[in-house]
Design an enzyme around this catalytic site. Structure first.
Site, mmCIF file in Angstrom:
data_model
loop_
_atom_site.group_PDB
_atom_site.id
_atom_site.type_symbol
_atom_site.label_atom_id
_atom_site.label_comp_id
_atom_site.label_asym_id
_atom_site.label_seq_id
_atom_site.Cartn_x
_atom_site.Cartn_y
_atom_site.Cartn_z
ATOM 1 C CG HIS A 156 -1.745 -1.115 1.364
ATOM 2 N ND1 HIS A 156 -3.001 -1.452 0.704
ATOM 3 C CD2 HIS A 156 -1.502 -2.250 1.946
ATOM 4 C CE1 HIS A 156 -3.492 -2.853 1.190
ATOM 5 N NE2 HIS A 156 -2.530 -3.193 2.003
ATOM 6 C CB SER A 277 13.206 21.877 -15.725
ATOM 7 O OG SER A 277 12.509 23.088 -15.851
ATOM 8 C CE LYS A 283 11.526 18.869 -11.873
ATOM 9 N NZ LYS A 283 10.466 19.759 -12.693
ATOM 10 C CD GLU A 290 8.321 11.935 -16.269
ATOM 11 O OE1 GLU A 290 7.488 12.437 -16.131
ATOM 12 O OE2 GLU A 290 9.597 12.392 -16.210
#
Ligand code: ARG
Length: 458
Positions: A156, A277, A283, A290
């Protein structure tokens, strides 16, 4: 390009309809398979005396010339040809004259396209299987290296029990090993030749289908000609194996994103597989992971599209089936691209063992071990579970940990406690004791690695 099937109809087809009907702009990808298939067909026709051996030889030479010219770029595809089959035959006839027209004896584009697609997918399946073996090698090597690196295991997404990073990696290796065997199974069923089914009913010529199948490396022939031209199960099985594989790669990618975030900081992806970024200088974005997660949707889409195309089709060939190739090609390209970036990304990532260990030290991750300790002293598990829960609640209330709680406190909850409790809940000991088959202990992880390497000869 003039239409070879213009027999029954006299009128011209509309240009827009021609474009709509054509598949050459994507099935040209199968030119090698189409030509190899045609060569085997010509040889079979010659061997059986359906055409002369000389004619067969001429056809094979002509086909070899077309193949060489397409490979070298000396010959361009003519996109006004309807499909790759028509194109090759038209060029052959243009080059050889009358004898070129003999190639299409005892076959149909229906069995030809089924053959070409099987040949192409068989090769691509082999390439994907090789990449999966590479992925398994990287997973096993890393699992061995991190066999005793402790991290929190989650259920979980809550810290559950301590595990080793090697154990975690071998979970993915187990999934990928099943993927590999799914592709191998699909390949085995795929490797039967449809050629000689002809349009649908077989043929009156004395063909030798087995000879042709053998020449093309098949394990046998498809036994029913209607099935031979109608079947696309081999595409479905490939798409299904790919969808399941992508589910695994997507879960792994999700965890690479999560674990490389500042919140976790369990791993750091190499600069080669991240992006910056354009506005936020701090970043380091896990774009590749992804994208693998995102591309999973395309593969599912390809599979659902293929199932949907087939589900209402009467036997045998219907033009709907021309929709198969783009779906299959898209999945082939997507899976190969994802693996080509994932494998080096995993091989080059940095593991931040200290952060993993720190995270595993919090969150009362050893509460199960505390209960197991009491069970070892003769207490029933349910009672031990309750006492451990109460001790965790106490620690939370006073802001301490199980490791720091004094023995006197433990004794208030049960007189079965003694100083041995601290060893029992020690993180390393918790992991080391999980020796059950498939468990997280370093020994068990090393056994899993050895067994996978031996089973798959990695
Ligand atoms: N281009 C067709 C396809 O991809 C080849 C088979 C055509 N057969 C036919 N009877 N029209 O499916």
């Amino acid at each position: 390009m003039a239409k070879m099937w213009a027999g029954r109809t006299a009128g011209e087809t509309d240009r827009i309809a021609d474009d709509f009907n054509a598949s050459i702009h994507f099935d040209c990808r199968m030119f090698r398979e189409d030509i190899t298939g045609s060569m085997a067909h010509a040889r079979m026709l010659g061997k059986q005396g359906i055409i002369t051996e000389d004619e067969a030889e001429t056809l094979c030479e002509g086909l070899a010339g077309i193949l060489a010219d397409l490979e070298s770029g000396a010959l361009d595809f003519d996109y006004t040809a309807e499909d790759i089959h028509m194109f090759v035959e038209a060029v052959l006839t243009e080059r050889l004259g009358e004898v070129g027209k003999k190639l299409h004896t005892a076959r149909s584009r229906n069995d030809q396209v089924a053959l070409d697609l099987r040949l192409l997918l068989r090769g691509e399946t082999d390439t994907i299987c090789e990449s999966l073996r590479e992925l398994l090698t990287v997973l096993c090597d890393s699992a061995e290296k991190y066999a005793d690196t402790i991290m929190p295991g989650y259920t979980h997404l809550q810290r559950a029990q301590p595990i080793t990073f090697g154990h975690y990696l071998m979970a993915y290796a187990s999934m990928v090993a099943r993927d590999l065997s799914r592709y191998e199974d699909a390949r085995a069923r795929m490797n039967y030749s449809p050629i000689g089914s002809c349009a649908l009913a077989g043929t009156t010529y004395a063909t030798d289908r087995k000879y042709e199948a053998e020449a093309l490396g098949f394990d046998g022939v498809m036994e029913n000609s209607l099935d031979g031209v109608s079947d696309r199960d081999f595409c479905l099985e490939f798409l299904s194996a790919s969808s399941i594989l992508m589910t695994h790669l997507s879960r792994l990618s999700e965890e690479l994103c999560l674990y490389s975030s500042w919140e976790f900081a369990f791993i750091e992806l190499s600069d080669a597989y991240t992006t910056g970024s354009s506005i936020m200088p701090q970043k380091k974005n896990p774009d590749m992971a992804e994208l693998i997660r995102g591309k999973t949707g395309r593969v599912f889409g390809d599979m659902v599209a293929m199932l949907t195309v087939l589900k209402g089709l009467p036997l045998a060939y219907n033009k709907d089936m021309q929709e198969d190739k783009e779906r299959v090609f898209d999945t082939v390209d997507t899976v190969k691209a994802c693996l080509s970036v994932l494998i080096p990304m995993l091989a080059t990532m940095t593991v931040k063992a200290d952060n993993m260990r720190r995270a595993a030290s919090g969150g009362f991750i050893n509460a199960t071990d505390l209960a197991d300790y009491l069970v070892g002293k003769g207490m029933p598990f349910r009672t031990a579970y309750k006492i451990s829960g109460a001790l965790v609640a106490h620690c939370i209330a006073v802001g301490t940990t199980l490791e720091e709680l004094p023995l006197a406190k433990y004794l208030e909850y049960s007189e079965l406690f003694d100083a041995g409790v601290y060893d029992a809940i020690d993180l390393d000991a918790c992991v080391r004791r999980r020796v059950s088959e498939g468990g997280t202990s370093p020994e068990s992880v090393k056994r899993q690695v050895a067994s996978m390497r031996a089973r798959l000869s990695l």
